[in-house]
Motif scaffolding. Structure first.
Motif, PDB file in Angstrom:
ATOM      1  N   VAL A  70      -2.437  -9.250  -8.776  1.00  0.00           N
ATOM      2  CA  VAL A  70      -2.691  -9.844  -7.459  1.00  0.00           C
ATOM      3  C   VAL A  70      -3.336  -8.805  -6.553  1.00  0.00           C
ATOM      4  CG1 VAL A  70      -0.791 -11.487  -7.617  1.00  0.00           C
ATOM      5  CG2 VAL A  70      -0.369  -9.236  -6.610  1.00  0.00           C
ATOM      6  N   ALA A  71      -4.069  -9.278  -5.546  1.00  0.00           N
ATOM      7  CA  ALA A  71      -4.676  -8.348  -4.599  1.00  0.00           C
ATOM      8  C   ALA A  71      -3.683  -8.043  -3.482  1.00  0.00           C
ATOM      9  CB  ALA A  71      -5.946  -8.933  -3.999  1.00  0.00           C
TER      10      ALA A  71
ATOM     11  N   LYS B 266      -1.173  -0.129  -4.573  1.00  0.00           N
ATOM     12  CA  LYS B 266      -2.234  -0.846  -5.289  1.00  0.00           C
ATOM     13  C   LYS B 266      -2.082  -0.832  -6.800  1.00  0.00           C
ATOM     14  CE  LYS B 266      -6.242  -1.831  -3.576  1.00  0.00           C
ATOM     15  NZ  LYS B 266      -7.617  -1.807  -3.003  1.00  0.00           N
TER      16      LYS B 266
ATOM     17  N   HIS C  44      -1.222  -5.100   0.297  1.00  0.00           N
ATOM     18  CA  HIS C  44      -0.896  -4.418  -0.962  1.00  0.00           C
ATOM     19  C   HIS C  44       0.275  -3.469  -0.792  1.00  0.00           C
ATOM     20  CE1 HIS C  44      -2.983  -1.073   0.858  1.00  0.00           C
ATOM     21  NE2 HIS C  44      -4.113  -1.752   0.899  1.00  0.00           N
TER      22      HIS C  44
END
Lengths: 166, 411
Positions: B378-379, B370, B366
């Motif tokens: 998206v992660a 974040k 990330h």
């Protein structure tokens, strides 16, 4: 690609492509627990139903992550469904021992601290989970493989401390 | 095609001259931390071998040479970023500490309930969390400049966001998308609203010419390890009168004029903000890194990276087409040499793993951003970033390895 086949075994890719027990359960009665891998932003959410006899009657997995974390979660869900909480905990110990995580306290804090290693006398058959053994060769990825197991332990801890959520 | 003689530059970077499993090491993670040339390593060795002592205290010659080395580095930094005075250059542990310094020494006396500060959705956690920690304590509001689909600041409501705000803290270049933000416009709007401005310049200072005076901000933070210098040193530039008016950050030796049982009197600038033994060799190393960058030329570096980014964007598109989704502006001139992307549905962690087996070093995750990841839905992304020692061969190696990853996961 040296060693990659040890990591990405066929059965892992299969669970990644077709995850078992994917979805959500209604809470309550199910309990919801979520775990994060702060390293990569992966997130796993576990929905779990435990009956009065201490049996895991249903489990669903939600969230997103890499092939290792997702396949591990999928295999974990298949392995603990229908088992007693005690057996699921024993399986967690066995799995984490395979991942070289020797933690006496497999608590919900996600800590992989190498605390005084508790001898695992109840070696349970890991079945498909054996496929994840190769992850040990890639230390960075161990946290991916253990994420869902830590979250499961956390769910059990939360259930034990607040039985009212049943 | 390159503006730089990359082959010659690479000879100065011993770490790049190695093979991994028989393959040439391709380092594409400079946005996280760059590598450093021999010149930086030798400058630090030279200090430790011949001129090391604690600074500012001893009267012997060794201590004087160490102090000259440390203060000489401050002068180099000041000149490099166009600071009006060395008093405006504070050495910190890293950029994170520099931002925490501002949060503590400027934020604490100036922010409270009813106040507001403005951040952007492009920010690194280093420019988010210190403010959130302070907001919990002091009860001020944090407002967010949104981001467009192509990862640029959405300034449509900028004036509304800044209305009544006391601080704008914003990046000059995203560490995720490489998006270059319009600092001039942001500073002008903030000045108009009466807000102070902090620029997180970690990603821009190593890659393009910086003039803090022309920039017009109040604080600028950056780190040494992203610009060929060692880890363990960062810089806070601040407007002199502002720094002067602020209370110290950390307390200890080196930051006082006098201490009695009743209390202490703080030192003047910049010592006031440098409690304890500072990163002496690290400062000298940073000074040597600046010498190295200036020998090459910041404008040449910028031109090289725009060319390389354009080549990467073009090659990724030609070779992988829709299998790759690149985040951020499509125009190379609007971005730094940072490429975040998704490879079809292969998770960034898996992409990075396959690339490692091809000796290509990129970063999955990330990227300490974040809120921006959430915006993109998206992660994690995979991120490749370039610097002076990268060339088109490295991009070709990246693309070839990505094809392997694509085939491995049989998309």
């Amino acid at each position: 690609m040296s060693g990659l086949e040890d990591l990405y075994r066929e059965i892992i890719i299969d669970h990644y492509r077709s995850p078992r027990n994917r979805g959500q359960l209604e809470t309550p009665p199910a309990h919801r627990a979520e775990g994060f891998n702060p390293l990569c932003g992966d997130e796993v959410v576990i929905f779990i139903d435990v009956d009065d006899d201490g049996l895991v009657t249903d489990i669903k997995i939600d969230g997103q992550g890499c092939s290792i974390s997702q396949s591990s979660a999928s295999m974990m869900s298949a392995a603990v469904k229908g088992k007693s909480v005690d057996d699921a905990k024993a399986l967690t110990s066995t799995f984490k021992s395979m991942m070289s995580v020797h933690s006496a306290e497999i608590g919900g804090d996600g800590s992989e601290a190498d605390a005084d290693a508790q001898a695992i006398d109840t070696e349970l058959p890991l079945g498909d989970l054996e496929a994840l053994r190769g992850v040990v060769k890639f230390p960075v990825r161990i946290k991916c493989a253990t994420l869902s197991w830590n979250t499961l332990s956390q769910a059990f801890d939360e259930l034990a401390s607040s039985p009212d959520t049943e | 095609m390159s503006s730089l003689d990359v082959a010659l530059i690479r000879q100065d970077f011993p770490i790049l001259d190695q093979r991994q499993d028989g393959k040439k090491l391709v380092f594409l993670d400079s946005a996280a931390s760059s590598q450093r040339p021999r010149q930086v390593l030798s400058a630090m060795d030279e200090l430790y071998e011949h001129s090391y002592a604690n600074v500012h205290r001893g009267v012997y010659q060794l201590a004087e040479r160490a102090t000259n080395g440390y203060e000489g580095a401050r002068k180099k930094v000041a000149d490099f970023i166009g600071a009006g005075s060395t008093n405006e250059v504070v050495f910190t542990k890293n950029a994170t500490e520099a931002i925490n310094l501002v949060a503590h020494s400027w934020g604490r006396p100036n922010l409270g309930p009813g106040d507001a500060i403005v951040l952007s959705m492009l920010e690194h956690h280093a420019n988010i969390v210190p403010w959130q920690m302070l907001a919990v304590e002091l009860g001020f509001e944090i407002r967010w400049i949104p981001v467009t689909d192509d990862g640029q600041l959405d300034l449509a409501d900028l004036n509304t966001l800044l209305d009544g705000a006391k601080l704008l803290a914003v990046t000059s270049m995203s560490n995720v998308t490489g998006s270059i933000t319009p600092v001039d416009l942001l500073v002008a709007a903030a000045n108009n609203a009466g807000a102070k401005v902090l620029i997180d310049a970690c990603q821009s200072v190593p890659h393009m010419a910086t003039d803090v005076t022309a920039m017009g901000a109040d604080f600028v933070a950056f780190s040494g390890h992203k610009m060929l210098g060692p880890s363990g040193i960062g810089v806070l530039w601040g407007r002199e009168e502002l720094l002067d008016s602020m209370p110290p950050f950390l307390g200890g030796g080196g930051m006082i004029i006098n201490v009695t049982t009743e209390g202490f009197t703080a030192d003047g600038l910049p010592g006031k903000f440098e409690a304890g033994t500072p990163p002496i060799a690290e400062a000298v190393g940073l000074g040597a890194a600046i010498d190295y960058l200036q020998t090459i030329g910041m404008d040449e570096i910028r031109r090289h990276e725009v060319e390389l980014t354009a080549y990467a964007l073009r090659t990724l598109d030609e070779e992988l087409g829709s299998a790759v989704r690149v985040f951020g502006p499509s125009e190379p001139a609007a971005r730094g040499g940072v490429l975040s992307f998704e490879l079809a549905d292969v998770h960034a962690h898996d992409v990075s793993q396959i690339l490692d087996s091809e000796a290509v070093c990129i970063r999955p995750g990330h990227h300490c951003a974040k809120p921006l990841m959430k915006h993109f839905g998206v992660a994690a992304t995979a991120r490749a970033s370039v610097y002076i020692y990268n060339d088109t061969d490295d991009i070709d190696a990246l693309v070839a390895a990505l094809k392997k990853a694509r085939d491995f996961f049989a998309i």
